[in-house]
Design a protein around this motif. Structure first.
Motif, PDB file in Angstrom:
ATOM      1  N   HIS A   9      37.733  -7.315   8.006  1.00  0.00           N
ATOM      2  CA  HIS A   9      38.178  -8.785   7.630  1.00  0.00           C
ATOM      3  C   HIS A   9      37.451  -9.711   8.332  1.00  0.00           C
ATOM      4  CE1 HIS A   9      42.860  -7.999   6.346  1.00  0.00           C
ATOM      5  NE2 HIS A   9      41.689  -7.479   5.420  1.00  0.00           N
ATOM      6  N   ARG A  10      36.877  -9.534   9.218  1.00  0.00           N
ATOM      7  CA  ARG A  10      35.811 -10.160   9.922  1.00  0.00           C
ATOM      8  C   ARG A  10      34.481 -10.340   9.350  1.00  0.00           C
ATOM      9  NH1 ARG A  10      38.926  -8.167  14.601  1.00  0.00           N
ATOM     10  NH2 ARG A  10      37.273  -6.483  14.813  1.00  0.00           N
ATOM     11  N   CYS A  11      34.037  -9.475   8.457  1.00  0.00           N
ATOM     12  CA  CYS A  11      32.752  -9.116   7.851  1.00  0.00           C
ATOM     13  C   CYS A  11      32.627 -10.328   6.874  1.00  0.00           C
ATOM     14  CB  CYS A  11      32.855  -7.786   6.958  1.00  0.00           C
ATOM     15  SG  CYS A  11      32.887  -6.668   8.259  1.00  0.00           S
ATOM     16  N   ARG A  12      33.271 -11.028   6.271  1.00  0.00           N
ATOM     17  CA  ARG A  12      33.238 -12.045   5.140  1.00  0.00           C
ATOM     18  C   ARG A  12      34.387 -13.166   5.341  1.00  0.00           C
ATOM     19  NH1 ARG A  12      29.762  -9.640   1.310  1.00  0.00           N
ATOM     20  NH2 ARG A  12      29.778  -7.193   1.542  1.00  0.00           N
ATOM     21  N   PRO A  13      34.174 -14.187   5.013  1.00  0.00           N
ATOM     22  CA  PRO A  13      35.341 -15.360   5.082  1.00  0.00           C
ATOM     23  C   PRO A  13      35.882 -15.124   3.783  1.00  0.00           C
ATOM     24  CG  PRO A  13      32.984 -16.269   4.471  1.00  0.00           C
ATOM     25  CD  PRO A  13      32.768 -14.674   5.053  1.00  0.00           C
ATOM     26  N   GLU A  14      35.612 -14.663   2.514  1.00  0.00           N
ATOM     27  CA  GLU A  14      36.417 -14.304   1.475  1.00  0.00           C
ATOM     28  C   GLU A  14      37.609 -13.549   1.772  1.00  0.00           C
ATOM     29  OE1 GLU A  14      32.194 -14.608   0.169  1.00  0.00           O
ATOM     30  OE2 GLU A  14      33.248 -13.914   1.856  1.00  0.00           O
ATOM     31  N   TYR A  15      37.944 -12.784   2.808  1.00  0.00           N
ATOM     32  CA  TYR A  15      38.939 -11.943   2.986  1.00  0.00           C
ATOM     33  C   TYR A  15      40.158 -13.018   3.566  1.00  0.00           C
ATOM     34  CZ  TYR A  15      36.461  -7.608   3.079  1.00  0.00           C
ATOM     35  OH  TYR A  15      35.876  -6.483   2.640  1.00  0.00           O
ATOM     36  N   ARG A  16      39.780 -14.289   3.861  1.00  0.00           N
ATOM     37  CA  ARG A  16      40.955 -15.022   3.927  1.00  0.00           C
ATOM     38  C   ARG A  16      41.974 -15.644   2.952  1.00  0.00           C
ATOM     39  NH1 ARG A  16      36.919 -19.703   6.985  1.00  0.00           N
ATOM     40  NH2 ARG A  16      36.282 -18.287   8.702  1.00  0.00           N
ATOM     41  N   ASN A  17      41.099 -15.303   1.493  1.00  0.00           N
ATOM     42  CA  ASN A  17      42.243 -15.693   0.532  1.00  0.00           C
ATOM     43  C   ASN A  17      42.881 -14.211  -0.126  1.00  0.00           C
ATOM     44  OD1 ASN A  17      40.843 -18.203   0.152  1.00  0.00           O
ATOM     45  ND2 ASN A  17      38.995 -17.560  -0.582  1.00  0.00           N
ATOM     46  N   ILE A  18      42.623 -13.262   0.350  1.00  0.00           N
ATOM     47  CA  ILE A  18      43.320 -12.118  -0.195  1.00  0.00           C
ATOM     48  C   ILE A  18      44.052 -11.287   0.847  1.00  0.00           C
ATOM     49  CG2 ILE A  18      41.761 -11.944  -2.106  1.00  0.00           C
ATOM     50  CD1 ILE A  18      40.016  -9.951  -0.717  1.00  0.00           C
ATOM     51  N   SER A  19      43.914 -11.785   2.183  1.00  0.00           N
ATOM     52  CA  SER A  19      44.649 -11.130   3.436  1.00  0.00           C
ATOM     53  C   SER A  19      45.569 -12.067   4.054  1.00  0.00           C
ATOM     54  CB  SER A  19      43.700 -10.035   4.066  1.00  0.00           C
ATOM     55  OG  SER A  19      42.757 -10.745   4.606  1.00  0.00           O
ATOM     56  N   HIS A  20      46.508 -11.819   5.032  1.00  0.00           N
ATOM     57  CA  HIS A  20      47.005 -12.402   6.129  1.00  0.00           C
ATOM     58  C   HIS A  20      46.219 -12.164   7.250  1.00  0.00           C
ATOM     59  CE1 HIS A  20      50.179 -14.478   7.957  1.00  0.00           C
ATOM     60  NE2 HIS A  20      50.277 -13.624   8.724  1.00  0.00           N
ATOM     61  N   ASP A  21      45.956 -13.097   8.206  1.00  0.00           N
ATOM     62  CA  ASP A  21      45.281 -13.177   9.245  1.00  0.00           C
ATOM     63  C   ASP A  21      46.414 -13.274  10.356  1.00  0.00           C
ATOM     64  OD1 ASP A  21      43.978 -13.297  11.594  1.00  0.00           O
ATOM     65  OD2 ASP A  21      42.431 -14.841  10.989  1.00  0.00           O
ATOM     66  N   LEU A  22      46.589 -12.201  11.045  1.00  0.00           N
ATOM     67  CA  LEU A  22      47.684 -12.095  11.891  1.00  0.00           C
ATOM     68  C   LEU A  22      47.173 -12.765  13.285  1.00  0.00           C
ATOM     69  CD1 LEU A  22      48.422  -8.179  11.760  1.00  0.00           C
ATOM     70  CD2 LEU A  22      50.050 -10.292  10.879  1.00  0.00           C
ATOM     71  N   SER A  23      46.186 -13.066  13.354  1.00  0.00           N
ATOM     72  CA  SER A  23      45.700 -13.812  14.560  1.00  0.00           C
ATOM     73  C   SER A  23      45.923 -15.167  14.538  1.00  0.00           C
ATOM     74  CB  SER A  23      44.337 -13.403  15.092  1.00  0.00           C
ATOM     75  OG  SER A  23      43.351 -13.641  14.040  1.00  0.00           O
ATOM     76  N   GLN A  24      45.907 -15.747  13.464  1.00  0.00           N
ATOM     77  CA  GLN A  24      45.909 -17.329  13.041  1.00  0.00           C
ATOM     78  C   GLN A  24      47.506 -17.615  12.672  1.00  0.00           C
ATOM     79  OE1 GLN A  24      43.217 -19.225  13.567  1.00  0.00           O
ATOM     80  NE2 GLN A  24      42.155 -17.678  14.156  1.00  0.00           N
ATOM     81  N   ARG A  25      47.963 -18.685  13.444  1.00  0.00           N
ATOM     82  CA  ARG A  25      49.206 -18.972  13.152  1.00  0.00           C
ATOM     83  C   ARG A  25      49.177 -20.551  12.884  1.00  0.00           C
ATOM     84  NH1 ARG A  25      53.469 -15.414  14.300  1.00  0.00           N
ATOM     85  NH2 ARG A  25      54.944 -17.201  14.073  1.00  0.00           N
ATOM     86  N   PRO A  26      50.221 -21.217  12.136  1.00  0.00           N
ATOM     87  CA  PRO A  26      50.020 -22.625  11.978  1.00  0.00           C
ATOM     88  C   PRO A  26      50.413 -23.274  13.154  1.00  0.00           C
ATOM     89  CG  PRO A  26      51.982 -21.597  10.600  1.00  0.00           C
ATOM     90  CD  PRO A  26      50.901 -20.618  11.227  1.00  0.00           C
ATOM     91  N   PRO A  27      50.271 -24.625  13.290  1.00  0.00           N
ATOM     92  CA  PRO A  27      50.812 -25.307  14.313  1.00  0.00           C
ATOM     93  C   PRO A  27      52.372 -25.194  14.526  1.00  0.00           C
ATOM     94  CG  PRO A  27      49.351 -26.643  13.123  1.00  0.00           C
ATOM     95  CD  PRO A  27      49.528 -25.541  12.479  1.00  0.00           C
ATOM     96  N   ALA A  28      52.754 -24.955  15.597  1.00  0.00           N
ATOM     97  CA  ALA A  28      54.029 -24.489  16.248  1.00  0.00           C
ATOM     98  C   ALA A  28      55.042 -25.758  15.983  1.00  0.00           C
ATOM     99  CB  ALA A  28      54.221 -24.055  17.450  1.00  0.00           C
ATOM    100  N   ILE A  29      56.200 -25.524  15.495  1.00  0.00           N
ATOM    101  CA  ILE A  29      57.116 -26.689  15.380  1.00  0.00           C
ATOM    102  C   ILE A  29      58.195 -26.419  16.628  1.00  0.00           C
ATOM    103  CG2 ILE A  29      57.141 -26.834  13.057  1.00  0.00           C
ATOM    104  CD1 ILE A  29      59.819 -25.553  12.694  1.00  0.00           C
ATOM    105  N   HIS A  30      58.797 -27.407  17.082  1.00  0.00           N
ATOM    106  CA  HIS A  30      59.757 -27.525  18.061  1.00  0.00           C
ATOM    107  C   HIS A  30      60.860 -26.651  17.730  1.00  0.00           C
ATOM    108  CE1 HIS A  30      57.213 -29.973  21.041  1.00  0.00           C
ATOM    109  NE2 HIS A  30      57.093 -31.082  19.996  1.00  0.00           N
ATOM    110  N   PHE A  31      61.314 -26.015  18.865  1.00  0.00           N
ATOM    111  CA  PHE A  31      62.590 -25.222  18.446  1.00  0.00           C
ATOM    112  C   PHE A  31      63.957 -26.088  18.335  1.00  0.00           C
ATOM    113  CE2 PHE A  31      66.625 -22.757  20.058  1.00  0.00           C
ATOM    114  CZ  PHE A  31      66.399 -21.564  19.053  1.00  0.00           C
TER     115      PHE A  31
END
Length: 731
Positions: A85-107
């Motif tokens: 998945h690190r070979c091309r940016p196009e993989y961002r559209n067809i796979s889920h990046d487990l290392s990236q998370r959206p900004p966290a919300i408060h509990f």
């Protein structure tokens, strides 16, 4: 009429209301939820209609027990199977990046959101449910764990199930992505309803959505065969849209699904050949792993082309990637020499950085391909013992099998066999689940003459045999039989357990029934039998059968008396009957001049082996000829010069020399060598222990002769039978 929701960590029941308009959910809680039942909570009438959604087929799917299991994907080799998945940016559209998370919300914000949604009761809309779940997916992992056990979260899951048919495709995707970020348990039965919904919509989604959905299910760790079937059914219409990233991602999905439908083979081959030159090192490795896991049998040309390209990228490929290419070669039984020769240089350099399962897969691939390269094998043997504590029983067993099969002797790697054998003792508990690993290991050890008494006693114990026999799909009877027969011959003082007579007779019958319709019918075996009968005097002088039944193969048994005359096998004590192949007779048969009797200085040497392509074995071997020159015929037909009888024949004219004539083939040897593989070397050793002299008709000599005249074949066998007798007596 109210729709009531109650919660339990152990049960989930759906009952349709009288008008089939509203649903009563008893939610099956997440595995992180408390085990105690929690109080029921009621909500008012929900305007979201769900009659269309609740169908018998979907309910069967949702509640089918066999759906509630994780993907069986234990990591064989430490490495990142998603590194491509690190070979091309196009993989961002067809796979889920487990290392990236959206900004966290408060509990606290998450708790307020949950309370607000549940307070809305009957006024909640599908968009609100999707938005709420999407926001909860932004929680930090530890906070998400707390939320999963919250009663109001389980109520929200119930609302989402009612909203399923009313979600847009985008909202449905957002919810599934939220489940991944929330680390929802793969066993949560609500996911069965989602799988059914995604399966129904697959035909109306675009290529990127289809691949992303499959990847999200993979990240959840849940097996979704029904969605994948829908994906495979409609993917063909999207092949024209596939570029390199889409193709590689689809190959990854195929592998994780452990299946490749037959109708996809042809388009896959076509698109792989079209995009192959564009693939980077880790993408090639991902393709190889996908083909291996999905058992996709592509044509040899395509597989060879993939490995050709891998050869150009070998320096850039990770250790994990190297192992994936070897797995594909192992599955395809492909002898790709440039890659294997490259491994002879690369593996010794990288072995210190590889882990135990990775090293095991290297030698297992070499074993499967019958490829012995001491640079590879000894490098692994050197670096595996320090990692032995990381070995599972599977790793230890397959490593021992591979080394034994390729005839790597204990003296070549003194620490390997004792160290790995000790790991087997420490992993005894695993044999209760995987009894086949113990048998695999012990056979590998037996190939090189290693017999750990404690492990043998365990393997041949009635309790272990009963345990292994209960796993009918494993069919371990032949392995038990081979091990037991080996113990009987090679350990004469053995006092431990043995197989019952009934067990041995049953397996012997199975093996002989198979041999009669397979091995015994091979042209090279039939021809050897017929020519030997003509040479020695008839059918009574040649017995075709299993001298050592536990070795799963046949031999042509011949008996000779002290005067090197053939004896009928059915009654070896009667006088010799037969026809001697004299010089005069041979000259008449071959229309050749009479050859004077001479004493040759040496026996015939086997011809040099030429490279043999495995897919055309018989044609190439027939193309390697043996010219029967005058000198060669002279050597082959010489009569034994009178000499003093051997000591064990002085006192009796009834002494019998038993010969085991073996018709070998290329698969009995290490690739392109005359080194016997482990099982066949062990059989030869045991035949000698049983009192036989082994007479081999090696394939590089016998196969070319199959096209020659009967006289030439008879001359060759005369040389083999009587010169072998002569040389063994002198030795």
């Amino acid at each position: 009429m109210e729709c009531k929701i109650s919660f339990s960590s152990r049960t989930w029941h759906i009952a349709l209301a009288a008008k089939a308009t509203y649903i009563t959910f008893i939610i099956f809680g997440d595995t992180d939820s408390p085990s105690q039942p929690v109080p029921k909570a009621s909500i008012r009438r929900n305007p979201v209609r769900s009659t269309q959604h609740i169908k018998n087929r979907r309910l069967d799917l949702a509640f089918s027990k066999k759906e509630f299991h994780p993907l069986d994907t234990p990591a064989d080799v430490k490495g990142d199977p998603r590194a491509f998945h690190r070979c091309r940016p196009e993989y961002r559209n067809i796979s889920h990046d487990l290392s990236q998370r959206p900004p966290a919300i408060h509990f606290q914000d998450a708790l307020l959101l949950l309370h607000k949604v549940n307070s809305a009761k009957g006024d909640i809309e599908p968009s609100d449910v999707a938005h709420c779940l999407s926001q909860l997916g932004c929680l930090a992992p530890k906070q998400a764990q707390v939320i999963r056990g919250d009663n109001e979260f389980n109520m929200l899951l119930g609302y989402s199930a009612e909203c399923l048919p009313n979600f847009t495709n985008l909202q449905l995707l957002e919810v599934l992505q939220a489940f991944v970020r929330l680390d929802l348990s793969y066993s949560n039965k609500i996911l069965g309803l989602y799988e059914a919904e995604f399966g129904q919509r697959a035909g109306k989604m675009d290529l990127h959505q289809l691949l992303l959905i499959a990847d999200l299910w993979r990240c959840l760790g849940r097996s979704v065969p029904h969605y994948l079937e829908s994906l495979y059914d409609c993917i063909c219409q999207h092949f024209s849209e596939m570029g390199p990233p889409e193709l590689v991602q689809f190959m990854y999905i195929l592998g994780e699904g452990r299946k490749c439908p037959a109708h996809l083979i042809q388009p896959l081959q076509s698109h792989l050949m079209r995009h192959l030159h564009k693939l980077e090192a880790e993408e090639v490795a991902a393709v190889c792993l996908g083909l291996f896991k999905s058992k996709a049998s592509l044509s040899e040309h395509v597989v060879r082309s993939i490995v050709d390209h891998a050869c150009t990228l070998v320096k850039e490929m990770s250790n994990f990637g190297l192992v994936n290419v070897l797995k594909l070669l192992r599955f395809s039984h492909l002898d790709h020499l440039p890659w294997l020769e490259a491994m002879g240089s690369v593996v010794p350099q990288r072995a210190p950085q590889m882990n135990a399962p990775g090293l095991m897969h290297v030698v297992l691939a070499c074993s499967a391909l019958h490829y012995r390269d001491d640079r590879i094998l000894l490098a692994v043997a050197e670096h595996l013992p320090p990692l032995a504590s990381d070995c599972r029983s599977k790793d230890a067993a397959k490593a021992l099998w591979a080394f034994g099969n390729l005839a790597i002797l204990p003296k070549q790697c003194p620490s390997l066999y004792p160290c790995i054998t000790d790991i087997l003792r420490k992993r005894k508990a695993e044999f209760q689940l995987f009894p086949e690993h113990l048998l695999t290991a012990l056979l590998g050890l037996a190939f090189v003459g290693q017999y750990p008494n404690d492990l043998l006693s365990l393997a041949l114990s009635p309790e272990f045999i009963s345990l292994a026999s209960s796993r009918a799909h494993l069919q371990l009877g032949k392995d038990f039989f081979t091990l037991d027969g080996t113990v009987g011959i090679e350990l004469p003082g053995w006092t431990g357990p043995r197989l019952s007579q009934a067990f041995r007779e049953e397996v012997t019958k199975q093996l002989w029934d198979f041999a009669k319709f397979d091995i015994c019918q091979k042209p090279e075996v039939i021809e050897a039998e017929e020519v030997l009968q003509g040479l020695l005097g008839g059918e009574a002088f040649v017995r075709k059968g299993m001298i050592l039944p536990h070795m799963r193969s046949i031999d042509l048994e011949v008996h000779l008396d002290a005067n090197e005359q053939p004896l009928p096998e059915s009654n070896p004590w009667e006088g010799p009957i037969g026809v001697n192949l004299t010089d005069d007779l041979l000259a008449q048969l071959t229309s050749a001049k009479k050859i004077p009797v001479q004493t040759p200085q040496q026996f015939i040497q086997p011809p040099a082996l030429r490279p043999v392509e495995p897919q055309r074995e018989r044609e190439v071997l027939f193309g390697v000829g043996i010219d029967l020159t005058d000198c060669l015929l002279d050597a082959m037909t010489k009569r034994r010069i009178s000499s003093s009888p051997a000591p064990d024949q002085v006192n009796s004219k009834q002494s019998v020399l038993r010969l085991a004539v073996q018709v070998t083939n290329r698969n009995h040897y290490c690739y392109r060598t005359q080194q016997l593989l482990g099982l066949h070397a062990m059989k030869r050793r045991q035949l000698e222990l049983a009192g036989y002299r082994v007479v081999e008709l090696p394939y590089w000599e016998w196969f070319p002769l199959l096209r020659c005249s009967k006289a030439e074949k008879r001359a060759y066998l005369h040389c083999k039978i009587f010169n072998t007798y002569d040389s063994t007596q002198r030795s």
